[in-house]
Design a protein around this motif. Structure first.
Motif, PDB file in Angstrom:
ATOM      1  N   THR A   1       0.688  -0.939  -0.264  1.00 32.98           N
ATOM      2  CA  THR A   1       0.140   0.115   0.200  1.00 32.98           C
ATOM      3  C   THR A   1       0.795   1.375   0.247  1.00 32.98           C
ATOM      4  OG1 THR A   1      -1.730  -1.643   1.477  1.00 32.98           O
ATOM      5  CG2 THR A   1      -2.041   1.352   1.371  1.00 32.98           C
TER       6      THR A   1
ATOM      7  N   LEU B   1       1.270   4.318  -2.662  1.00 28.35           N
ATOM      8  CA  LEU B   1       1.206   5.378  -2.806  1.00 28.35           C
ATOM      9  C   LEU B   1       2.013   6.341  -3.099  1.00 28.35           C
ATOM     10  CD1 LEU B   1      -1.305   5.024   0.530  1.00 28.35           C
ATOM     11  CD2 LEU B   1      -2.377   5.566  -2.286  1.00 28.35           C
TER      12      LEU B   1
ATOM     13  N   LYS C   1       2.101   7.283  -6.775  1.00 33.72           N
ATOM     14  CA  LYS C   1       1.009   7.533  -6.807  1.00 33.72           C
ATOM     15  C   LYS C   1       2.419   9.429  -6.596  1.00 33.72           C
ATOM     16  CE  LYS C   1      -2.819   9.321  -5.616  1.00 33.72           C
ATOM     17  NZ  LYS C   1      -3.550   9.705  -6.859  1.00 33.72           N
TER      18      LYS C   1
ATOM     19  N   ASP D   1      -7.618   4.022   7.296  1.00 31.66           N
ATOM     20  CA  ASP D   1      -8.403   4.679   6.522  1.00 31.66           C
ATOM     21  C   ASP D   1      -9.589   3.262   5.799  1.00 31.66           C
ATOM     22  OD1 ASP D   1      -7.966   7.265   4.980  1.00 31.66           O
ATOM     23  OD2 ASP D   1      -8.160   6.065   3.409  1.00 31.66           O
TER      24      ASP D   1
ATOM     25  N   THR E   1     -10.578   4.271   2.712  1.00 28.53           N
ATOM     26  CA  THR E   1     -10.799   3.679   1.480  1.00 28.53           C
ATOM     27  C   THR E   1      -9.926   3.677   1.065  1.00 28.53           C
ATOM     28  OG1 THR E   1     -11.352   7.356   1.626  1.00 28.53           O
ATOM     29  CG2 THR E   1     -10.568   6.106  -0.262  1.00 28.53           C
ATOM     30  N   ILE E   2      -9.166   3.330   2.250  1.00 27.86           N
ATOM     31  CA  ILE E   2      -7.860   2.795   0.996  1.00 27.86           C
ATOM     32  C   ILE E   2      -8.443   1.141   1.658  1.00 27.86           C
ATOM     33  CG2 ILE E   2      -5.954   1.447   2.560  1.00 27.86           C
ATOM     34  CD1 ILE E   2      -4.979   4.606   1.976  1.00 27.86           C
TER      35      ILE E   2
ATOM     36  N   PHE F   1     -10.521   0.687  -1.815  1.00 31.45           N
ATOM     37  CA  PHE F   1      -9.987   0.446  -2.487  1.00 31.45           C
ATOM     38  C   PHE F   1      -9.419  -1.530  -2.591  1.00 31.45           C
ATOM     39  CE2 PHE F   1      -9.043   4.191  -5.674  1.00 31.45           C
ATOM     40  CZ  PHE F   1      -9.716   4.939  -4.642  1.00 31.45           C
TER      41      PHE F   1
ATOM     42  N   PHE G   1      -3.900   1.476  -5.771  1.00 34.14           N
ATOM     43  CA  PHE G   1      -4.243   2.941  -4.934  1.00 34.14           C
ATOM     44  C   PHE G   1      -3.872   4.287  -5.864  1.00 34.14           C
ATOM     45  CE2 PHE G   1      -3.477  -0.722  -2.060  1.00 34.14           C
ATOM     46  CZ  PHE G   1      -4.642  -0.381  -1.317  1.00 34.14           C
TER      47      PHE G   1
ATOM     48  N   ASP H   1      -5.668   5.724  -7.969  1.00 33.33           N
ATOM     49  CA  ASP H   1      -6.979   6.870  -7.688  1.00 33.33           C
ATOM     50  C   ASP H   1      -7.391   6.953  -6.631  1.00 33.33           C
ATOM     51  OD1 ASP H   1      -6.581   6.234 -10.675  1.00 33.33           O
ATOM     52  OD2 ASP H   1      -7.939   4.382 -10.890  1.00 33.33           O
ATOM     53  N   ILE H   2      -6.452   7.072  -6.007  1.00 32.78           N
ATOM     54  CA  ILE H   2      -7.156   7.346  -3.974  1.00 32.78           C
ATOM     55  C   ILE H   2      -7.420   9.207  -4.487  1.00 32.78           C
ATOM     56  CG2 ILE H   2      -6.358   7.730  -1.936  1.00 32.78           C
ATOM     57  CD1 ILE H   2      -7.062   4.712  -1.469  1.00 32.78           C
TER      58      ILE H   2
ATOM     59  N   ASN I   1      -6.738  12.251   0.386  1.00 31.85           N
ATOM     60  CA  ASN I   1      -6.884  11.027   1.546  1.00 31.85           C
ATOM     61  C   ASN I   1      -5.670  11.338   2.499  1.00 31.85           C
ATOM     62  OD1 ASN I   1      -5.337   8.230   2.264  1.00 31.85           O
ATOM     63  ND2 ASN I   1      -7.795   8.010   1.662  1.00 31.85           N
TER      64      ASN I   1
ATOM     65  N   TYR J   1      -2.844   9.364   2.681  1.00 29.44           N
ATOM     66  CA  TYR J   1      -1.986   9.352   0.929  1.00 29.44           C
ATOM     67  C   TYR J   1      -0.755  10.681   1.397  1.00 29.44           C
ATOM     68  CZ  TYR J   1      -0.254  11.353  -3.428  1.00 29.44           C
ATOM     69  OH  TYR J   1      -0.140  11.721  -4.780  1.00 29.44           O
TER      70      TYR J   1
END
Ligand SMILES: Nc1ncnc2c1ncn2[C@@H]1O[C@H](COP(=O)(O)OP(=O)(O)OP(=O)(O)O)[C@@H](O)[C@H]1O
Ligand SMILES: [Mg+2]
Length: 251
Positions: free
Chosen positions: A17, A21, A24, A218, A220-221, A224, A231, A233-234, A238, A241
Motif C-alpha cells: 500500500t 502511494l 502515486k 483508513d 477509503t484504503i 479500494f 491505489f 486513484d486514491i 486522503n 496519501y
C-alpha cells in the motif's frame, strides 16, 4: 544516478500500500519515469498499481536455465538471454514500469536468484531516475542482500509493541548486514487516533531515523482494497496519501 527507495517490514503491515502511494506521489511530483520492483513472490504490487504482471524474473531465470541445459541457442550468452527475457517481463505503464521478481530459487540456495536479482536491479535501475522496491515480508530479503545501497530505507510496522520490536530487529539486521542507506524512515501503520505510540520517540533516537510517520486506519484504503481498485486513484486529499508525501519529500 537513480534514487532507490526500499520498503520493508513484516507480513501484512502495509508495504505494498505504501509503495503504491509513494509511486502515486512521485508521479504527481513529476519524479518519473519510475521503476517499481515487486520483490514479493506473492506479487501483488501490480494490482495495487492497476496493471497486470504476466511474467516474472523468476520464470525468466527458469526459462533461460532450461534453454542453457538443453544446449540450444549458442549465439546468445546466458546473461544476454536473461536480459531479453527480463525486458519482456517488464510491464510498461504510462508513468512507471513494473518488474516482478517472482519466486526465488528452491529451498536451500538463494545464491543464483540473488545474483540475478542484484544484476537486474542494477542494470534496470540505472535507466530510471526513481526506483521503488516493494520487498517481501520478513527479514529474509535483507539477509539475502537483495539491495546493498538505498537512498531511502523505509521500515514499516503496525502499532503493536511486538510489531515495533520487529521493526527494531529489522533495523539491527540492516546494520549487521552493512546495508547502506542515506536516509531512514519509520512508518507506523494503522495508528490509533492518528497518534504515534509513545515508544516511537525512543525508537527514533535509537535508530537515528530521519523521519517517523504514523498512518491512520483508513476506510477509503480498505474500500479500494476490497474493490481491487488501484491505489493510484486514491483521492489527493486522503490523509494516508497526504502523510506518505512526507516520505517522498525526505528523498
Ligand atoms: N492505513 C491503512 N488503512 C486501512 N487499510 C490498510 C492500511 N494499510 C494497509 N491496509 C490494508 O491492509 C492489507 C495489507 O496491506 P499490504 O498488502 O499493503 O501489506 P503488505 O505488507 O504489502 O503485505 P504482504 O506482507 O502480504 O506483502 C491490505 O488489504 C491493505 O489494503
Ligand atoms: Mg505486499
Amino acid at each position: 544516478m537513480s534514487k532507490l527507495i526500499a520498503v520493508t517490514g513484516k507480513g501484512g503491515v502495509g508495504k505494498t500500500t505504501v509503495s503504491a502511494l509513494l509511486i502515486k506521489n512521485l508521479i504527481a511530483s513529476g519524479k518519473k519515469p519510475i521503476l517499481a520492483i515487486d520483490a514479493d513472490p506473492n506479487s501483488c504490487l501490480d494490482a495495487a498499481l492497476g496493471v497486470k504482471v504476466a511474467n516474472t524474473v523468476g520464470r525468466a531465470r527458469e526459462e533461460v536455465r532450461s534453454v542453457v541445459t538443453g544446449g540450444t541457442n549458442a549465439s546468445l550468452s546466458k546473461h544476454e538471454m536473461l536480459q531479453l527475457k527480463i525486458e519482456e517481463a517488464l510491464v510498461d505503464a504510462e508513468n512507471f514500469d513494473l518488474i516482478a521478481m517472482g519466486r526465488p530459487e528452491g529451498a536451500g540456495c538463494y545464491c543464483y536468484a540473488n545474483d540475478v536479482l542484484k544484476s537486474v536491479i542494477k542494470e534496470l535501475s540505472a535507466q530510471y531516475p526513481y526506483v521503488v522496491l516493494d520487498n517481501e515480508a520478513g527479514l529474509e530479503n535483507l539477509s539475502r542482500r537483495i539491495v546493498q545501497k538505498v537512498d531511502l530505507m523505509t521500515l514499516i510496522s503496525d502499532a503493536s509493541n511486538a510489531g515495533l520490536q520487529t521493526l527494531l530487529r529489522l533495523y539491527e539486521l540492516a546494520n549487521e548486514m552493512e546495508m547502506h542507506y542515506d536516509k531512514l524512515a519509520l512508518v507506523v501503520n494503522r495508528v490509533r487516533n492518528g497518534k504515534l505510540p509513545d515508544r516511537m520517540e525512543e525508537i527514533q533516537k535509537t535508530t537515528r531515523a530521519d523521519i517517523v510517520i504514523g498512518l491512520s486506519n483508513d476506510d477509503t484504503i480498505a474500500r479500494f482494497a476490497e474493490e481491487s481498485r488501484p491505489f493510484l486513484d486514491i483521492p489527493e486529499d486522503n490523509p494516508v496519501y497526504q502523510k506518505v508525501q512526507e516520505l517522498a519529500a525526505a528523498l
